[in-house]
Design an enzyme around this catalytic site. Structure first.
Site, PDB file in Angstrom:
ATOM      1  NE  ARG A 103      15.508  -4.444 -22.840  1.00 43.55           N
ATOM      2  CZ  ARG A 103      14.284  -4.940 -23.479  1.00 43.55           C
ATOM      3  NH1 ARG A 103      13.670  -4.495 -22.597  1.00 43.55           N
ATOM      4  NH2 ARG A 103      14.412  -4.136 -24.532  1.00 43.55           N
ATOM      5  CE  LYS A 138      -6.448  -3.339  -5.414  1.00 44.53           C
ATOM      6  NZ  LYS A 138      -7.587  -4.124  -5.551  1.00 44.53           N
ATOM      7  CE  LYS A 170      -9.928   1.390   1.245  1.00 47.85           C
ATOM      8  NZ  LYS A 170      -8.730   0.636   0.262  1.00 47.85           N
ATOM      9  CD  GLU A 200     -14.476  -0.141   0.794  1.00 52.21           C
ATOM     10  OE1 GLU A 200     -13.896   0.808   0.623  1.00 52.21           O
ATOM     11  OE2 GLU A 200     -14.621  -1.427   0.770  1.00 52.21           O
ATOM     12  CG  ASP A 221     -15.776  -2.332  -3.135  1.00 52.41           C
ATOM     13  OD1 ASP A 221     -16.075  -2.173  -3.543  1.00 52.41           O
ATOM     14  OD2 ASP A 221     -15.888  -3.220  -1.861  1.00 52.41           O
TER      15      ASP A 221
END
Lengths: 283, 283, 283, 283, 283, 283
Positions: A103, A138, A170, A200, A221
């Site tokens: 597993r 992320k 940012k 950004e 963005d």
């Protein structure tokens, strides 16, 4: 493309911790009860889907941690495309070790191969353009090194590893610094000479302001393709151009065709479904 | 339904490790360069989608680890249903701490809320039946405690935690033991009296054999609804019945209506897309 | 210049480990035998030399780890110049905590202030030139984050943190890759877009070859000042220029005056003598 | 003189931690990009200075941690005197492993050999006297075991390891206990029978008071040679005599000739410059 | 007698690890299911036997680790004699925290108080003689610091902490060194000046040989009282005398009356039954 | 009966930690001073008492951790009955490794064999009845996995591992939940389907109440044999019956003869005296 070498110590610790999580203090009750200590087994890991493989080192280490004598034979390398029924690896040796390690091996390989497979779909979708697909921060906490490696296995490119190895200014940083020019100046004064700076921007006006200063990359963005195309023109090679926001398998090609250098996709690591891999024992 | 209490030490260690992964040795270069040490901020975490929240403890701990003075105010509890724009929590305090902790907080909450949201969809889909939705061991290595908690937040039920706290006899164990009856006998002799035993069966014939012995649960693997219904009848309350294999949001209701007690779904933890949460600063 | 924020978790772990090393299983035998548990003390850390202070966070954390009630008052900030007799910090509170924590606090502060002080001497020596003094990876194992921070406190600049955050192609890499151009090409293909690339060159001929390609910096190794000057001219702003090798307090100004951007000095971290700090109790 | 055996687990952990610090999550970008995975190398570590070697175990372990197949051949043992060009060890095997492990190996060996070399200079300076050179607790946090070992390699002797294995009563303890006699009495009552007790004295009057009690050693702090000589006479063999304070390579012989048993030198571990060692690849 | 201060970090880690062992990933299922999160409780730890208390710091830390708000009030100090019904401590605060922390608190306190109680019986048995009762290295792995502390709580004295803080030459060392005199010479040459040396002897002839050299203590192993008495006379104060072997509550007084300085008893730590302590909730 | 497989990683970590505790930073001073690095030894571990062996894996790992070349030959398996003089294992190889590892090996084996031996006495005492002897959570913090394994070696059975793998509702839980029926209902709603539920009862009236609900086991606390017999009758096979309280070697048989399924004995792990094992070197 050359794949990175996963630091061996990271692999060892990852596998040790995952096995500890699954074994607790009492171990694999079922296997220990039903399988003789000296039984041998011969098993394969095979794909049940179309996809791209990643994480063989982790699978091998999981079985080795259970029993150093388990032989792990690779039928392909990380980064290989596979289809239903394709055998990926074969394990021979102590049956308990293979059953108990199964597993953990599959949890790692399934997740990483899922990321590699999704990345590959994005990369294939923009084939022929000059853009590259990049990951983001992320990622699953604790698995960043592996997930970024999986992105590479799928043909993608790595963005910065963390907050520590590059600067990405940012909106909130700009507000806090009192304007984009102040932010860039502070960043340049603060960071060492081997640290790249990206900023950004949301509009072409902001972009114009940023381009007055020397930055390594601009993050465009949430811009529509036509705006992106104008932005690329405006940059004119003075910085790398990265598109982000609103990227999916339907939109990615149009974005790539605007001429941007990079398209970053959070979903690669935060929402890739697992690649369905199975471990089958031979008669 | 009462949610479990996440062991505090697990939360602390998870957040410490995730921050170390993101901060490395040099820390948050961007924030430290551009935001004044004493700056204050006021920000909220809000949902951008319909879903179910899970992981508020981890988010709170992430900000607290950066600065113990950050105030974390909850606008809902784990398990709450949210929609686009709904504010989940508000952070006030040191701006650097909030900016630097943001990604770790969102990476945990997004993933766990994604699991809770997907679980909720399965649970809702079988509303009115007597079945429960259960998780599996197909979790992200290192995050099992949190992911199983997230399943609870979505209304699901936890299967065994690991290999150590219950016995689940599968095909390979049966082969190794020389038959299902030998496997059950060995398991019973081996395990302590507080350990439950479940046996996987693929056919009604196997089920008949298993039912000659006292087991706590039977795992009915990959059976069509009509076979499941027959199996449930055959068991007649002598054991819990669990269906697995081929379960998705299209099939789950039909499976539930066969009368099984549990339906286990690997996808809850291995393929849930993240719930899209954003952290927004107030003007 | 703004000093980096030392990640708090690094400070905590460093102090915990150092105290464990000094206390073992039996603790501070002398203090526990001779000083009453409830005794209070008032003490100062003062410099006995001219130098620059670094490491106050570690000292504060060392005393706090022994007793959270010890008050630690700073008389200056990291980066401050001090002279003999200058008081750096004052501790008031439990006497045992202050006595037991003393050596760990001073061992950290002395070493880091020693690095800051030596760095400052180099930085002062090139005052008025456009060059910056940079550190290297020749740090004490386990203390890199702190030692690189101390270089910043002394007015120096940080080179890459480790092998992971920038590329520095040296002789052996060039040989292994089969030439400098192949090495640069491979590096560019391998590294993410946020990773800078620097190449070491020993001669102006090598430099010419390197400059045919786009690199972020060139490391001019062991060149005499006149050669450095020629190299800077040859580069003409197309890359950062870094001098290394044969740098000491006698030679550094001449090197800086060649127009190089950076001068890296291993001795900052591998051979800085400690700054002599003492902890004195008030009558 | 027989050198201590460095506990193997300490060596392993030290090398693992140092490599983790240098490799981060992404590993050695430069080597992985430019050197083929299967390339072999043949390299030597050689000294570029006169000095004494210490730390071969750590270097060997660093390369072995990267690749268990690297062969590490020693050309001398720890404690050996070397001069410019002397080869210390030879590594043959995987080229990536040798390149990536190089800095950790050299950082450890350079620092420890630096300590051994400085110690040897002190030991040589007092040759023919009965005194020994001893270290202090002024070591680098985290490296005490290794640095005290290096002192041994240079012919020095170890003082207590930490606060836990011997008692050293200093001024502040005496004040806190209400006088030296009370301090000694408390220490004797407190410590186990295998723990030695040393008392620091600044004057011959204090020494007289201390000698009324049975102590194992006296630390004669900051005394001029003539005072030391008087102190040694006064002690008359009833305790070990240790001189400290104001010791440097110019003063140490005069101090040794006063007849003291030990001279402790903080600089051995807090201010030794690194021994310049290089790793060279064979054509 | 003054009790040692248990290093706080050891207490924290011990309690953290023990709670992790008891809570696993899922936590205290029973308490979390049945007790409301906000319920308060008021409970006491009371003795059910005659004995001596040790380990209050660990109990307090166990409850604090579950909930920092639990108030822990001590009714006695470590080292206090108690009888059936005597209340040792009172906990007020969050009910779940008290219920979940109970077993860890009692497991530590029961074991340590058991050791303290048994030690006290030995100490009382030799009351009026000049001998002291000492422990050995026969402790529970991982608990040595605490068990040696418990011996102190019972009025005993600590022998060396481990292999690292004193030398104890036994038969096998003597054989390996080629005789007791060689062994002592080697030990003296090897160990730092703050390390005591003890030698084990089985006969008066061996003792005579050992006494030709300066050693700090002699371990008189398995000697009958009359032989011990002769040995003590033979030593004549030139070294500490320690008796070991065949010591139990019946024999210990006769041994003590031979005039030995110390009697070491392995059973203090390897075979002490737990002190029966109970945690009772107030109506 | 088949013994559990101790998770290998637990064994490794236990031995590493115990050796670190005994070796500190300076290692085994005595052995390193007196025994040549290359000396070989041949030694056996033999019992000096009647008892049952447990912990051979830990002993083997302790010697292997000191030197991988030490050969460890087993003369019996865990669970074997031994008597005075019986050889349990033989070690051949590096003498220092055997001498330094001796105490850790014996501390583990002595303690675990002591538990196995005491368990065996209880098991033997109830031979011929249908009852089993079970352990409790009254184990040494940090050693639970090993101590529960030792109980198995002595023929006993394991109760739940910790708070996380089964529910045991006691008095305080019942009070907090507002009655036994509410407590059972809450527990059932809270726990996953693989978690067993046991309820403690003090009287036959409580038992009657509990039996109205489906529970897996009842803990009959502190009941006299006649009451136990009535309780067993009352239960009538609807749940497992466990007796606890007032159990000792004198009373255990009478308790077993009441027909209970299990008798749990805290003393197995909290008060077992060590089994006296010795390590002897061959001439």
């Amino acid at each position: 493309m050359s794949l990175p070498r996963l630091p061996k110590a990271l692999v060892q610790r990852a596998v040790t911790d995952a096995l500890a999580e699954d074994l607790g203090l009492a171990g694999d009750l079922t296997t220990d009860a039903t399988v003789a200590a000296e039984a041998e087994a011969d098993a394969v890991i095979a794909s049940r889907q179309v996809g791209v493989i990643a994480g063989l080192d982790l699978a091998e280490a999981a079985f080795a941690a259970m029993d150093a004598g388990v032989r792990f034979e690779r039928f392909c390398l990380d980064g290989a495309r596979v289809g239903p029924g394709d055998v990926v690896a074969r394990m021979t040796g102590n049956a308990r070790a293979i059953l108990t390690g199964e597993r953990v091996a599959l949890n790692y390989m399934g997740r990483l191969s899922g990321i590699a497979s999704l990345t590959r779909r994005y990369v294939d979708a923009i084939d022929g353009t000059k853009a590259a697909i990049a990951d983001t921060r992320k990622t699953t906490p604790g698995l960043r090194a592996f997930e970024k490696y999986a992105v590479r296995c799928g043909g993608g490119q790595n963005h910065r590893t963390g907050l520590f190895d590059a600067i990405l200014i940012k909106d909130n940083h700009i507000v806090a610094a009192g304007g984009v020019e102040a932010a860039i100046a502070r960043a340049r004064a603060y960071a060492g000479h081997m640290v790249k700076i990206e900023v950004e921007v949301d509009t072409l006006e902001q972009l114009a302001l940023v381009l007055k200063h020397k930055v390594d990359a601009v993050l465009l963005d949430n811009m529509a393709p036509e705006t992106l195309r104008a932005a690329v023109r405006q940059v004119g090679g003075r910085a790398l151009t990265e598109a982000s926001g609103g990227v999916n398998l339907q939109t990615v090609r149009a974005i790539a065709e605007t001429g941007v250098d990079l398209i970053s996709v959070g979903a690669l690591t935060h929402s890739a479904p697992v690649l369905d891999l199975g471990l089958d024992f031979k008669g």
